[in-house]
Enzyme design. Structure first.
Site, PDB file in Angstrom:
ATOM      1  N   CYS A   1     -64.387  -5.629  -5.213  1.00 20.90           N
ATOM      2  CA  CYS A   1     -65.500  -4.716  -5.030  1.00 20.90           C
ATOM      3  C   CYS A   1     -65.865  -4.267  -6.434  1.00 20.90           C
ATOM      4  CB  CYS A   1     -65.078  -3.518  -4.182  1.00 20.90           C
ATOM      5  SG  CYS A   1     -66.313  -2.214  -4.257  1.00 20.90           S
TER       6      CYS A   1
ATOM      7  N   LYS B   1     -25.803 -14.666  -8.059  1.00 20.74           N
ATOM      8  CA  LYS B   1     -26.584 -13.437  -8.252  1.00 20.74           C
ATOM      9  C   LYS B   1     -26.200 -12.470  -7.134  1.00 20.74           C
ATOM     10  CE  LYS B   1     -31.190 -11.810  -9.350  1.00 20.74           C
ATOM     11  NZ  LYS B   1     -31.437 -10.793  -8.329  1.00 20.74           N
TER      12      LYS B   1
ATOM     13  N   ASP C   1       0.839  -1.202   0.000  1.00 20.68           N
ATOM     14  CA  ASP C   1       0.000   0.000   0.000  1.00 20.68           C
ATOM     15  C   ASP C   1       0.871   1.249   0.000  1.00 20.68           C
ATOM     16  OD1 ASP C   1      -2.083  -1.667   0.077  1.00 20.68           O
ATOM     17  OD2 ASP C   1      -2.826  -1.084   2.075  1.00 20.68           O
TER      18      ASP C   1
ATOM     19  N   CYS D   1     -66.677   3.119  -5.887  1.00 24.35           N
ATOM     20  CA  CYS D   1     -66.268   2.845  -4.499  1.00 24.35           C
ATOM     21  C   CYS D   1     -65.191   3.849  -4.083  1.00 24.35           C
ATOM     22  CB  CYS D   1     -65.727   1.420  -4.404  1.00 24.35           C
ATOM     23  SG  CYS D   1     -64.798   1.115  -2.887  1.00 24.35           S
TER      24      CYS D   1
ATOM     25  N   LYS E   1     -33.635 -18.273  -7.254  1.00 27.33           N
ATOM     26  CA  LYS E   1     -33.589 -17.534  -5.977  1.00 27.33           C
ATOM     27  C   LYS E   1     -33.373 -18.486  -4.809  1.00 27.33           C
ATOM     28  CE  LYS E   1     -35.164 -13.418  -5.963  1.00 27.33           C
ATOM     29  NZ  LYS E   1     -34.477 -12.140  -5.950  1.00 27.33           N
TER      30      LYS E   1
ATOM     31  N   CYS F   1     -67.793  -4.770   0.831  1.00 27.95           N
ATOM     32  CA  CYS F   1     -66.595  -3.933   0.750  1.00 27.95           C
ATOM     33  C   CYS F   1     -66.507  -3.056   1.992  1.00 27.95           C
ATOM     34  CB  CYS F   1     -66.652  -3.083  -0.520  1.00 27.95           C
ATOM     35  SG  CYS F   1     -65.383  -1.822  -0.578  1.00 27.95           S
TER      36      CYS F   1
ATOM     37  N   CYS G   1     -67.279   0.762   0.792  1.00 25.07           N
ATOM     38  CA  CYS G   1     -68.555   1.281   0.296  1.00 25.07           C
ATOM     39  C   CYS G   1     -69.741   0.383   0.626  1.00 25.07           C
ATOM     40  CB  CYS G   1     -68.487   1.517  -1.210  1.00 25.07           C
ATOM     41  SG  CYS G   1     -68.307  -0.019  -2.140  1.00 25.07           S
TER      42      CYS G   1
ATOM     43  N   GLU H   1       3.896   1.652  -1.175  1.00 17.03           N
ATOM     44  CA  GLU H   1       4.504   1.864  -2.489  1.00 17.03           C
ATOM     45  C   GLU H   1       3.454   2.445  -3.456  1.00 17.03           C
ATOM     46  OE1 GLU H   1       7.353   1.923  -3.536  1.00 17.03           O
ATOM     47  OE2 GLU H   1       7.401   1.518  -5.685  1.00 17.03           O
ATOM     48  N   TYR H   2       2.248   1.921  -3.381  1.00 16.44           N
ATOM     49  CA  TYR H   2       1.155   2.411  -4.232  1.00 16.44           C
ATOM     50  C   TYR H   2       0.913   3.903  -3.962  1.00 16.44           C
ATOM     51  CZ  TYR H   2      -3.467   2.557  -6.460  1.00 16.44           C
ATOM     52  OH  TYR H   2      -4.531   2.873  -7.269  1.00 16.44           O
TER      53      TYR H   2
ATOM     54  N   GLU I   1     -23.871 -18.335 -12.696  1.00 18.12           N
ATOM     55  CA  GLU I   1     -23.220 -17.238 -11.973  1.00 18.12           C
ATOM     56  C   GLU I   1     -23.915 -16.987 -10.642  1.00 18.12           C
ATOM     57  OE1 GLU I   1     -23.410 -13.777 -14.517  1.00 18.12           O
ATOM     58  OE2 GLU I   1     -22.667 -14.872 -16.262  1.00 18.12           O
TER      59      GLU I   1
ATOM     60  N   GLU J   1     -22.633  -5.402 -11.322  1.00 15.01           N
ATOM     61  CA  GLU J   1     -23.287  -5.119 -10.055  1.00 15.01           C
ATOM     62  C   GLU J   1     -22.290  -4.468  -9.114  1.00 15.01           C
ATOM     63  OE1 GLU J   1     -26.407  -6.234 -10.295  1.00 15.01           O
ATOM     64  OE2 GLU J   1     -27.210  -6.346  -8.252  1.00 15.01           O
TER      65      GLU J   1
ATOM     66  N   SER K   1     -34.655  -7.333 -16.810  1.00 12.87           N
ATOM     67  CA  SER K   1     -34.545  -7.998 -15.517  1.00 12.87           C
ATOM     68  C   SER K   1     -34.686  -9.501 -15.735  1.00 12.87           C
ATOM     69  CB  SER K   1     -35.576  -7.468 -14.535  1.00 12.87           C
ATOM     70  OG  SER K   1     -36.823  -7.453 -15.126  1.00 12.87           O
ATOM     71  N   LEU K   2     -34.684 -10.243 -14.666  1.00 11.65           N
ATOM     72  CA  LEU K   2     -34.692 -11.695 -14.815  1.00 11.65           C
ATOM     73  C   LEU K   2     -35.946 -12.286 -14.195  1.00 11.65           C
ATOM     74  CD1 LEU K   2     -31.017 -12.445 -13.728  1.00 11.65           C
ATOM     75  CD2 LEU K   2     -31.959 -12.738 -16.013  1.00 11.65           C
TER      76      LEU K   2
ATOM     77  N   ASP L   1     -26.122  -9.347  -4.768  1.00  7.99           N
ATOM     78  CA  ASP L   1     -27.180  -8.479  -4.242  1.00  7.99           C
ATOM     79  C   ASP L   1     -26.657  -7.056  -4.096  1.00  7.99           C
ATOM     80  OD1 ASP L   1     -29.598  -7.749  -3.304  1.00  7.99           O
ATOM     81  OD2 ASP L   1     -29.389  -8.666  -1.327  1.00  7.99           O
TER      82      ASP L   1
ATOM     83  N   TYR M   1     -20.866  -8.622 -15.476  1.00  5.20           N
ATOM     84  CA  TYR M   1     -21.476  -9.870 -15.915  1.00  5.20           C
ATOM     85  C   TYR M   1     -22.263  -9.829 -17.225  1.00  5.20           C
ATOM     86  CZ  TYR M   1     -25.259  -7.653 -13.253  1.00  5.20           C
ATOM     87  OH  TYR M   1     -26.164  -6.770 -12.770  1.00  5.20           O
TER      88      TYR M   1
HETATM   89  S1  IVH Z   1     -27.706 -10.665 -15.832  1.00 10.47           S
HETATM   90  C1  IVH Z   1     -30.732 -10.239 -18.900  1.00 10.47           C
HETATM   91  N1  IVH Z   1     -26.125 -11.603 -13.988  1.00 10.47           N
HETATM   92  O1  IVH Z   1     -30.143  -9.253 -11.032  1.00 10.47           O
HETATM   93  C2  IVH Z   1     -29.592 -10.141 -18.014  1.00 10.47           C
HETATM   94  N2  IVH Z   1     -27.807 -10.058 -13.323  1.00 10.47           N
HETATM   95  O2  IVH Z   1     -33.056  -9.648 -11.657  1.00 10.47           O
HETATM   96  C3  IVH Z   1     -29.924  -9.475 -16.730  1.00 10.47           C
HETATM   97  N3  IVH Z   1     -27.788  -9.483 -10.957  1.00 10.47           N
HETATM   98  O3  IVH Z   1     -30.846  -6.239 -12.679  1.00 10.47           O
HETATM   99  C4  IVH Z   1     -28.817  -9.313 -15.826  1.00 10.47           C
HETATM  100  N4  IVH Z   1     -26.077 -10.746 -10.401  1.00 10.47           N
HETATM  101  O4  IVH Z   1     -29.008  -6.261 -10.899  1.00 10.47           O
HETATM  102  C5  IVH Z   1     -27.164 -10.793 -14.250  1.00 10.47           C
HETATM  103  N5  IVH Z   1     -24.626 -12.477 -12.458  1.00 10.47           N
HETATM  104  C6  IVH Z   1     -25.646 -11.684 -12.726  1.00 10.47           C
HETATM  105  C7  IVH Z   1     -26.292 -10.916 -11.726  1.00 10.47           C
HETATM  106  C8  IVH Z   1     -27.371 -10.114 -12.070  1.00 10.47           C
HETATM  107  C9  IVH Z   1     -26.986  -9.879  -9.958  1.00 10.47           C
HETATM  108  C10 IVH Z   1     -28.939  -8.577 -10.784  1.00 10.47           C
HETATM  109  C11 IVH Z   1     -28.961  -7.396 -11.724  1.00 10.47           C
HETATM  110  C12 IVH Z   1     -30.249  -7.490 -12.493  1.00 10.47           C
HETATM  111  C13 IVH Z   1     -31.064  -8.371 -11.609  1.00 10.47           C
HETATM  112  C14 IVH Z   1     -32.066  -9.121 -12.435  1.00 10.47           C
END
Ligand code: IVH
Length: 667
Positions: free
Chosen positions: A427, A115, A32, A432, A315, A409, A412, A34-35, A113, A175, A81-82, A117, A227
């Site tokens: 309802c 996922k 560190d 309402c 998940k 309801c 109402c 040296e950096y 991969e 991420e 999204s996934l 967070d 990713y």
């Molecule tokens: S791929 C179509 N790879 O998960 C490809 N997403 O629910 C979409 N995430 O918005 C993303 N690790 O924030 C991908 N290895 C990974 C991931 C990843 C976390 C998150 C990312 C995305 C969300 C989708």
């Protein structure tokens, strides 16, 4: 001078390669101290010879001044999204779906991969230089957080020359996250300084990236795993794993737990393995992601609505806690759907205080035999609304009967109905008060029409006092009437009237979303805006026309048709227009795409239109608005008091035009 330049370059190379060894190869080569010494030496030389500073010099990670707000960046390719696979069976179903979607006999490989967070971000590099970085936002547009991302040392400011050529354009997605230990330390520090604590590593990463002052962000221990790929020009890949190989060679950090597998059993095993080491790795993960490796196969499989068919998130089981139900409320939504909600004794689940949990519907309550005052196991999975997993019947005391939703309801008094085949009770009364309140609250909300200051309570008050019966009535409200309401003063009434006035000019996407059509969210609003361009065209579109749009399925198409077939809805829309709501029309679909492929950058204050309107105009004619000037920029539009972007444009020989010239173009 030449010697000096050589020295500066040498220092930069030493620092960059120390970074590379440390962050990418996980194999530190210098201390560190040296950096720090190398950094100081470079900093001193640059101080003495500012003409030698380049934007990608390691000293430039924090230099920028605090912003007053973030600009927006429209992603060249939306960030999807996934879909989730809950449990092992759903992983197997995913694999089966993939094979079904491809020609018989094709072999599929899956990239597996963890996922992460954290927060999804996108980094753009032009000819190897980092030019901008943005948040995911709603997937279509995000916030320009370039200067905060620059502070993260594991993000390269320029691409390394390794085994892969430097593309003319590459967008890398990943991420940003914070290690659990770093998060704890940060919170201890926050506590010492009397600052608010973050609930979990993810929130603290998000909070750190949202700082307007990069000097704050630089102190936060953020890190990144890359990713996926966004736009890419000048190099092509045939598989995702090949792209993942290029990333570290360019200097990006890729998760070391990524593996390639071939069948459902192997995917399930991978998921089990990662779940078993979940607590022993240094950062939070909430599942695994499986992606079809071949880009050609990804293309064949395509996307649906907002998520690709070629990938899925497996998940992990959510975190759980025990608490008590205080009471159950039958809450009425804007479509009339009645959702039983359990009000809970507040409980902390993985850093977030939970005080309500949805009970979904009567079937769910009956199946789980959930009663008032019961002790229950609650779980929270990521951002998902907390749920009751099960009742701890041994703890049941007192004599509470099984819970049955009231047959009228609660708002109402109308008898509730249940459509054949639907689990939800509804309802049916479109007048309402609860339904009206919810739909007005939705209409005025920030991401819809955005009437600032018109909060949930005030909407309730206005409906209860009989002052508004639908959203259109808002546009006929008089200030005096508002001022006479309880807890309202002249000034606050004026503010509301002004906010209502301001909301009159809106975009088609926002308007569509605000209408609260079932199954039509914010993203779908944008899709429909792009496809139809005007409200009239959307209103008169047939079911077939709607369904032919990429991303619109039969359910959405039918919901839209049903909505516009309802006379009451048409009356409300007509009255909104009578109330002078002005929806800007988009002509994407016509041939007038005079800005097609052109990139615009704005600097300075515009006088006759706002920056957002100018961006809309550019996009309307097929162009792109970007936030930083590069050789790729076609026009820099200069308003009053232009910033450094104008100078940069001159330097790069980019055409500079005035606001008036832009407007003339658009004519
Ligand atoms: S791929 C179509 N790879 O998960 C490809 N997403 O629910 C979409 N995430 O918005 C993303 N690790 O924030 C991908 N290895 C990974 C991931 C990843 C976390 C998150 C990312 C995305 C969300 C989708």
């Amino acid at each position: 001078m030449k010697e000096l330049k050589g020295k500066v370059n040498q220092l930069r190379e030493l620092i960059n390669s120390a970074n590379f060894n440390y962050y990418i190869l996980d194999n530190p080569t210098i201390s560190d101290a040296e950096y720090d010494r190398l950094m100081r030496e470079l900093q001193n030389l640059e101080n003495e010879h500012p003409e030698l500073i380049t934007t990608d010099s390691p000293t430039q990670r924090v230099g920028a001044k605090p912003l007053s707000e973030f600009n927006t960046i429209t992603h060249r390719i939306p960030l999807l999204s996934l879909d989730n696979a809950m449990g092992e069976n759903e992983i197997r179903e995913f694999v089966a779906r993939i094979y079904k979607g491809l020609p018989p006999g094709e072999i599929v490989q899956f990239v597996c991969e963890p996922k992460i967070d954290g927060l999804a971000i996108e980094l753009a590099y032009e000819n190897g230089t980092f030019i901008s970085g943005s948040t995911r936002g709603d997937g279509v547009t995000g916030e320009d957080i370039t200067q905060n991302l620059k502070t993260i040392r594991s993000i390269p400011l320029s691409l390394r020359k390794g085994n892969f050529p430097i593309p003319s354009l590459i967008e890398v997605r990943g991420e940003v996250y914070m290690d659990r230990e770093d998060f704890k330390r940060l919170n201890e520090q926050q506590l010492k300084e009397g600052k608010t604590l973050f609930a979990n590593p993810r929130n603290s990463a998000a909070g750190s990236l949202r700082q307007l002052d990069p000097k704050v962000t630089v102190k936060r221990p953020l890190n990144i795993f890359c990713y996926s790929m966004g736009a890419c020009e000048g190099i092509s890949f045939s598989t995702h794993s090949e792209f993942l190989k290029a990333l570290p060679s360019w200097g990006f950090r890729v998760n070391p737990l990524i593996e390639l597998y071939n069948n459902a059993d192997e995917l399930v095993n991978y998921s089990r393995k990662i779940e078993s080491i979940r607590n022993s790795i240094s950062y939070d993960i909430d599942g695994v992601v499986f992606k079809v490796n071949s880009f050609a196969q990804q293309e064949t499989l395509g996307i649906k609505s907002r998520s690709p068919r070629w990938a899925i998130a497996g998940k992990f089981k959510a975190q759980q806690e025990v608490t008590q139900i205080l009471e159950i409320e039958a809450s009425v939504g804007r479509t009339g759907a009645i959702t039983p909600v359990a009000h809970l004794k507040p409980v902390n689940i993985s850093g977030v205080t939970v005080s309500n949990a949805t009970l979904h519907n009567q079937d769910e309550i009956t199946r789980k035999d959930i009663r008032e005052k019961d002790w229950v196991v609650i779980q929270r999975a990521g951002d998902v609304i907390p749920q009751v997993v099960k009742v701890i019947t041994e703890h049941r005391s007192g004599n509470y009967p099984p819970y049955i939703l009231p047959d009228t309801c609660q708002s109402c008094g109308t008898t509730v109905t249940q459509i054949l085949g639907e689990v939800k009770h509804r309802c049916p009364n479109i007048s309402c008060p609860a339904r009206i309140k919810r739909s007005i609250q939705h209409f005025v909300s920030k991401r819809a029409i955005d009437i600032d200051g018109l909060g949930d309570k005030l909407v309730e008050q206005l409906v209860d006092e009989g002052l508004i019966k639908n959203v259109a009535d808002l546009y006929f409200l008089k200030k005096d009437i508002l001022a006479n309401l309880e807890r309202m003063a002249d000034k606050s009434a004026q503010n509301i009237v002004d906010a209502i006035e301001n909301s009159k000019s809106t975009t088609l996407a926002r308007f569509i979303y605000a209408l609260g059509i079932r199954n039509v969210g914010e993203y779908m609003g944008k899709v429909l805006e792009k496809s139809f361009g005007s409200l009239e065209k959307l209103m008169s579109a047939s079911y077939e026309e709607l369904e032919s749009i990429e991303g619109v399925g039969p359910i959405v198409a039918q919901s839209i048709r049903n909505f516009f077939d309802e006379k009451a809805n048409i009356n409300t829309i007509n009255r909104l227009i009578e109330g002078r709501i002005k929806i800007s029309e988009i002509t994407y679909t016509t041939e007038v795409k005079r800005f097609e492929g052109k990139t615009f950058v704005f600097t300075g204050t515009l006088s006759s239109i706002t920056r957002d309107e100018a961006k809309d105009l550019v996009e309307k004619f097929g162009g792109k608005a970007s936030s930083s000037v590069s050789k790729k920029t076609d026009y820099v539009v200069v308003g009053e008091n232009p910033g450094s972007k104008a100078a940069k444009a001159k330097e790069l020989g980019v055409k500079i035009i005035s606001e008036d010239e832009l407007l003339d173009f658009g004519e």
